[in-house]
Write an enzyme that holds these catalytic residues in place. Structure first.
Site, PDB file in Angstrom:
ATOM      1  N   GLU A 132     -22.594  53.438  42.422  1.00 59.36           N
ATOM      2  CA  GLU A 132     -22.012  53.737  43.753  1.00 59.36           C
ATOM      3  C   GLU A 132     -21.748  55.232  43.909  1.00 59.36           C
ATOM      4  OE1 GLU A 132     -18.876  50.842  43.392  1.00 59.36           O
ATOM      5  OE2 GLU A 132     -20.411  49.277  43.404  1.00 59.36           O
TER       6      GLU A 132
ATOM      7  N   HIS B  58     -21.378  55.958  37.878  1.00 59.16           N
ATOM      8  CA  HIS B  58     -21.556  54.617  38.450  1.00 59.16           C
ATOM      9  C   HIS B  58     -22.589  54.682  39.571  1.00 59.16           C
ATOM     10  CE1 HIS B  58     -20.674  50.841  40.517  1.00 59.16           C
ATOM     11  NE2 HIS B  58     -20.085  50.449  39.414  1.00 59.16           N
TER      12      HIS B  58
ATOM     13  N   LYS C 268     -12.560  49.606  41.695  1.00 63.82           N
ATOM     14  CA  LYS C 268     -13.117  50.392  42.811  1.00 63.82           C
ATOM     15  C   LYS C 268     -11.963  50.763  43.755  1.00 63.82           C
ATOM     16  CE  LYS C 268     -17.344  48.035  41.666  1.00 63.82           C
ATOM     17  NZ  LYS C 268     -18.666  47.522  42.009  1.00 63.82           N
TER      18      LYS C 268
ATOM     19  N   GLY D 155     -22.207  43.497  42.439  1.00 58.45           N
ATOM     20  CA  GLY D 155     -21.638  42.883  43.639  1.00 58.45           C
ATOM     21  C   GLY D 155     -22.533  41.855  44.308  1.00 58.45           C
TER      22      GLY D 155
ATOM     23  N   ASN E 133     -13.260  47.264  36.728  1.00 56.07           N
ATOM     24  CA  ASN E 133     -13.468  48.373  37.675  1.00 56.07           C
ATOM     25  C   ASN E 133     -13.035  47.875  39.045  1.00 56.07           C
ATOM     26  OD1 ASN E 133     -14.279  50.439  39.296  1.00 56.07           O
ATOM     27  ND2 ASN E 133     -16.481  50.217  38.902  1.00 56.07           N
TER      28      ASN E 133
ATOM     29  N   SER F 285     -21.985  41.572  38.313  1.00 52.70           N
ATOM     30  CA  SER F 285     -21.744  40.150  38.595  1.00 52.70           C
ATOM     31  C   SER F 285     -21.352  39.352  37.343  1.00 52.70           C
ATOM     32  CB  SER F 285     -22.955  39.518  39.297  1.00 52.70           C
ATOM     33  OG  SER F 285     -23.119  40.116  40.575  1.00 52.70           O
TER      34      SER F 285
ATOM     35  N   GLU G 273     -25.775  48.820  34.004  1.00 57.84           N
ATOM     36  CA  GLU G 273     -25.442  48.076  35.233  1.00 57.84           C
ATOM     37  C   GLU G 273     -26.637  48.129  36.176  1.00 57.84           C
ATOM     38  OE1 GLU G 273     -21.531  47.520  36.833  1.00 57.84           O
ATOM     39  OE2 GLU G 273     -21.099  49.593  36.305  1.00 57.84           O
TER      40      GLU G 273
HETATM   41  O1  LIG Z   1     -19.806  47.727  39.585  1.00 55.53           O
HETATM   42  C1  LIG Z   1     -19.421  46.934  38.755  1.00 55.53           C
HETATM   43  C2  LIG Z   1     -18.586  47.366  37.621  1.00 55.53           C
HETATM   44  O2  LIG Z   1     -18.596  48.749  37.483  1.00 55.53           O
HETATM   45  C3  LIG Z   1     -19.767  45.504  38.843  1.00 55.53           C
HETATM   46  O3  LIG Z   1     -19.238  44.968  39.979  1.00 55.53           O
HETATM   47  P1  LIG Z   1     -19.318  43.359  40.167  1.00 55.53           P
HETATM   48  O4  LIG Z   1     -18.730  42.769  38.900  1.00 55.53           O
HETATM   49  O5  LIG Z   1     -18.514  43.076  41.381  1.00 55.53           O
HETATM   50  O6  LIG Z   1     -20.758  43.039  40.292  1.00 55.53           O
END
Ligand SMILES: O=C(CO)COP(=O)(O)O
Length: 269
Positions: free
Chosen positions: A103, A101, A17, A179, A15, A219, A173
């Site tokens: 976010e 997601h 983003k 992150g 992903n 992560s 997640e």
């Molecule tokens: O949001 C994520 C995947 O959709 C995870 O992000 P990270 O791997 O940077 O923690």
């Protein structure tokens, strides 16, 4: 992971983003094309901003990598300025779409009900949803009840038929792991994935629950992926930061292919 059920082929999804520009996308794909296994061994997907998706579909035409949208609107067409139609995503050759997601929930006010509208719109148009369910620290304390994750799964899947559920992937997640550099432990991730599977068993049947893939995200790195992917109910990973790097992405794919192999050597791909 997938050795428990033939329909659960391991799945590694990047992903990105909004972290790559046009030239970065081409460079990444040049580095990974020809190096990922066939999709009946490990499925791979890359989620990127809509504006790159058509180019990515073309650049991976000879590769098993699937192109994944990061979001979708719930109507097929109409006056929805700024949104992306599921019909258009299907039309350009996207195969999967991330829905719900954390976010999207946090910054764009997505709710269980809009997630469900998007899931049904994706399925109606032949796109395969990868549905995110999350959990924050406060709910983790009562995790064995885990109502938030369970409620999110049930809400996202309202109206999704037995035939359609086979095209759905779920991804656990935890919000605190995204992150942060602090992944859930393999045991925590397994507990959550198991709970999601139990929810699927209640909503559909125990047989179907064993056929639907459940991923872990938050992560994930090549260092922690092996233990996570060895868990019985986890079928792959959804990866942000680490998957921006083509070599790490390939390492994660190699781990998914055989998590029992202790060391991965990039020269062997
Ligand atoms: O949001 C994520 C995947 O959709 C995870 O992000 P990270 O791997 O940077 O923690």
């Amino acid at each position: 992971m997938s050795q428990h059920n033939a329909s659960r082929i391991p799945f590694v999804v990047a992903n990105w983003k909004i972290n790559k520009l046009h030239a970065d996308v081409a460079e990444f794909l040049d580095k990974v094309n020809g190096k990922v296994p066939a999709e009946n061994v490990v499925e791979t997907g890359i989620a990127a901003q809509d504006l790159f998706l058509s180019d990515m579909v073309r650049a991976t035409a000879q590769s098993p990598i699937h192109i994944v949208a990061e979001n979708v609107h719930w109507e097929d067409s109409g006056a929805y300025t700024g949104e992306t139609s599921p019909k258009a995503l299907k039309d350009i050759g996207a195969k999967y779409v991330l829905i719900g997601h954390f976010e999207r929930r946090k910054f764009f006010n997505e709710t269980d009900s809009t997630v469900n509208l998007k899931v049904t719109a994706a399925l109606r148009n032949g796109l395969r949803p990868i549905i995110d369910v999350d959990e924050d620290m406060s709910t983790y304390a009562q995790f064995m009840d885990a109502e938030p994750s369970v409620a999110q799964v049930a809400a996202a899947l309202a109206g999704v038929s037995v035939d359609q559920i086979r095209n759905v992937t779920l991804a656990y997640e935890p919000t605190w792991a995204i992150g942060s550099g602090e992944a859930a432990s393999a045991v925590q991730a397994q507990k959550a994935a198991h709970l999601i599977r139990q929810t699927l068993a209640k909503l559909y049947s125990p047989v179907i629950a064993e056929q639907v893939r459940v991923l872990y995200g938050g992560s994930v790195t090549p260092d922690n992926a092996r233990e996570i992917m060895l868990q019985k109910d986890i079928d792959g990973v959804l990866v942000g930061t680490s998957a921006l790097d083509p070599e790490k992405f390939l390492q994660l794919v190699a781990i998914a292919q055989d998590p029992e192999v202790p060391e991965f050597n990039i020269e062997n791909t």
